[in-house]
Design a protein around this motif. Structure first.
Motif, PDB file in Angstrom:
ATOM      1  N   PRO A 175      -6.646 -32.929 -57.596  1.00 48.08           N
ATOM      2  CA  PRO A 175      -7.049 -32.118 -58.748  1.00 48.08           C
ATOM      3  C   PRO A 175      -6.067 -32.281 -59.901  1.00 48.08           C
ATOM      4  O   PRO A 175      -4.860 -32.357 -59.683  1.00 48.08           O
ATOM      5  CB  PRO A 175      -7.027 -30.692 -58.182  1.00 48.08           C
ATOM      6  CG  PRO A 175      -6.027 -30.742 -57.077  1.00 48.08           C
ATOM      7  CD  PRO A 175      -6.137 -32.120 -56.488  1.00 48.08           C
ATOM      8  N   ASP A 177      -5.104 -30.461 -63.442  1.00 45.91           N
ATOM      9  CA  ASP A 177      -5.321 -29.286 -64.291  1.00 45.91           C
ATOM     10  C   ASP A 177      -6.590 -28.558 -63.822  1.00 45.91           C
ATOM     11  O   ASP A 177      -6.705 -28.178 -62.667  1.00 45.91           O
ATOM     12  CB  ASP A 177      -5.415 -29.692 -65.764  1.00 45.91           C
ATOM     13  CG  ASP A 177      -4.113 -30.317 -66.262  1.00 45.91           C
ATOM     14  OD1 ASP A 177      -3.050 -29.908 -65.763  1.00 45.91           O
ATOM     15  OD2 ASP A 177      -4.166 -31.198 -67.118  1.00 45.91           O
ATOM     16  N   SER A 178      -7.558 -28.423 -64.705  1.00 45.69           N
ATOM     17  CA  SER A 178      -8.776 -27.686 -64.357  1.00 45.69           C
ATOM     18  C   SER A 178      -9.880 -28.597 -63.827  1.00 45.69           C
ATOM     19  O   SER A 178     -10.968 -28.141 -63.485  1.00 45.69           O
ATOM     20  CB  SER A 178      -9.297 -26.929 -65.585  1.00 45.69           C
ATOM     21  OG  SER A 178      -9.594 -27.846 -66.626  1.00 45.69           O
ATOM     22  N   VAL A 179      -9.595 -29.903 -63.773  1.00 49.17           N
ATOM     23  CA  VAL A 179     -10.595 -30.860 -63.294  1.00 49.17           C
ATOM     24  C   VAL A 179     -10.493 -30.955 -61.775  1.00 49.17           C
ATOM     25  O   VAL A 179      -9.482 -31.413 -61.237  1.00 49.17           O
ATOM     26  CB  VAL A 179     -10.389 -32.255 -63.920  1.00 49.17           C
ATOM     27  CG1 VAL A 179     -11.450 -33.217 -63.403  1.00 49.17           C
ATOM     28  CG2 VAL A 179     -10.413 -32.166 -65.430  1.00 49.17           C
ATOM     29  N   GLN A 180     -11.502 -30.541 -61.095  1.00 49.58           N
ATOM     30  CA  GLN A 180     -11.506 -30.536 -59.639  1.00 49.58           C
ATOM     31  C   GLN A 180     -12.042 -31.860 -59.088  1.00 49.58           C
ATOM     32  O   GLN A 180     -12.909 -32.490 -59.699  1.00 49.58           O
ATOM     33  CB  GLN A 180     -12.355 -29.375 -59.118  1.00 49.58           C
ATOM     34  CG  GLN A 180     -11.789 -28.006 -59.441  1.00 49.58           C
ATOM     35  CD  GLN A 180     -10.415 -27.808 -58.824  1.00 49.58           C
ATOM     36  OE1 GLN A 180     -10.206 -28.095 -57.645  1.00 49.58           O
ATOM     37  NE2 GLN A 180      -9.478 -27.327 -59.630  1.00 49.58           N
ATOM     38  N   PRO A 181     -11.550 -32.291 -57.930  1.00 49.25           N
ATOM     39  CA  PRO A 181     -12.085 -33.515 -57.318  1.00 49.25           C
ATOM     40  C   PRO A 181     -13.514 -33.294 -56.850  1.00 49.25           C
ATOM     41  O   PRO A 181     -13.968 -32.161 -56.674  1.00 49.25           O
ATOM     42  CB  PRO A 181     -11.146 -33.751 -56.130  1.00 49.25           C
ATOM     43  CG  PRO A 181     -10.600 -32.397 -55.808  1.00 49.25           C
ATOM     44  CD  PRO A 181     -10.485 -31.672 -57.116  1.00 49.25           C
ATOM     45  N   THR A 182     -14.243 -34.383 -56.645  1.00 49.76           N
ATOM     46  CA  THR A 182     -15.619 -34.270 -56.170  1.00 49.76           C
ATOM     47  C   THR A 182     -15.655 -33.744 -54.747  1.00 49.76           C
ATOM     48  O   THR A 182     -14.651 -33.773 -54.019  1.00 49.76           O
ATOM     49  CB  THR A 182     -16.313 -35.647 -56.196  1.00 49.76           C
ATOM     50  OG1 THR A 182     -15.600 -36.526 -55.309  1.00 49.76           O
ATOM     51  CG2 THR A 182     -16.310 -36.242 -57.593  1.00 49.76           C
TER      52      THR A 182
END
Length: 272
Positions: free
Chosen positions: A48, A50-55
């Motif tokens: 992950p 920052d605010s971008v989460q993994p798929t």
């Protein structure tokens, strides 16, 4: 029972009764290898940011294989017997190892899978490579550093080097010594090591000064760097170079003779 079958049974009986002096440490080897294998099988975990989460799913590439060694580093053991070295490499407190140990009588001990990382180079540098252990195979020759290398030992070494060169496509220039990658700190293999004999078989570089004419203002420090030496300690680099390519000269210091400069120039041209 036929004579042939009798011989086979006798050999099997002999093998089953033969002592296994490294049975305990061989078990540790297998355990550690299995642990590494399990780690390779684990699915990579998404990262992950920052605010971008993994798929929520994983895409594993199908295009890969094992990393392969690209250098061979030759050492002498600085010990007094092959058995002493085998024990040293099977004690965890020593924190040192090699892929191969070659005894004086030519017996080759393959102690570690070539794809695994041995602890033989230590703090070292060659060209731009600063983690030698991660890209090399280490070969230790049973020799205390004060004696010539046994003919059968050199013969076995040549056979092993030929195998490794063809198996991993290792360039001729990448067969080097511990003293090359760690000037001052290490001197192995010693001045008795037959580098020219190896080079003639395609393992390592050698020089030909018959047609060498030194250019004006020849920069020996830059030439050493091009060959691969770490010139941060230029005096140490020169001494390592001299020990390998001009062992009859025991001169200390960074000043090179004209003859040594010609040798260096010849090697530099091969390295460019």
């Amino acid at each position: 029972m036929s004579t042939r079958n009798g011989i086979i049974l006798a050999l099997l009986a002999l093998c089953s009764c033969a002592p296994q002096p490294y049975k305990a440490t061989n078990k540790v080897y297998r355990q550690q290898a299995k642990s590494l294998a399990r780690g390779l099988q684990d699915q990579p975990i998404g990262l992950p940011v920052d605010s971008v989460q993994p798929t929520a799913w994983w895409a594993g590439t199908v295009n890969f294989n094992l990393r392969k060694p690209n250098f061979v580093i030759i050492h002498h053991t600085a010990q007094n017997s092959c058995e002493q070295t085998l024990k040293t490499f099977t004690m965890t407190r020593t924190q040192v190892s090699a892929h191969y140990v070659i005894c004086r009588d030519g017996v080759v001990h393959h102690m570690l899978n070539d794809y695994l990382r041995a602890w033989h180079g230590g703090a070292a540098k060659w060209g731009n490579v600063t983690d030698i252990n991660s890209t090399s195979i280490g070969i230790e020759l049973d020799n205390n550093g004060t004696e010539p290398f046994a003919p059968m030992q050199v013969r076995s070494l040549l056979v092993l080097l030929d195998t490794l060169k063809h198996r991993y496509n290792i360039p001729a220039a990448n067969f080097i010594g511990h003293g090359d990658i760690a000037p001052r700190r290490k001197v192995d293999p010693s001045v008795y090591f037959p580098w020219q004999q190896l080079a003639e078989k395609g393992f390592g570089l050698w020089f030909d000064t018959s047609a060498v004419s030194l250019p004006a203002n020849f920069d020996t420090k830059m030439a050493l760097r091009i060959v691969g030496y770490n010139v941060q300690d230029s005096t140490g680099a020169v001494e390592a170079f001299r020990r390998k390519f001009n062992p009859a000269d025991s001169t200390k210091g960074a000043a090179m003779s004209e003859g040594e400069q010609k040798i260096l120039y010849s090697l530099m041209k091969q390295s460019q």
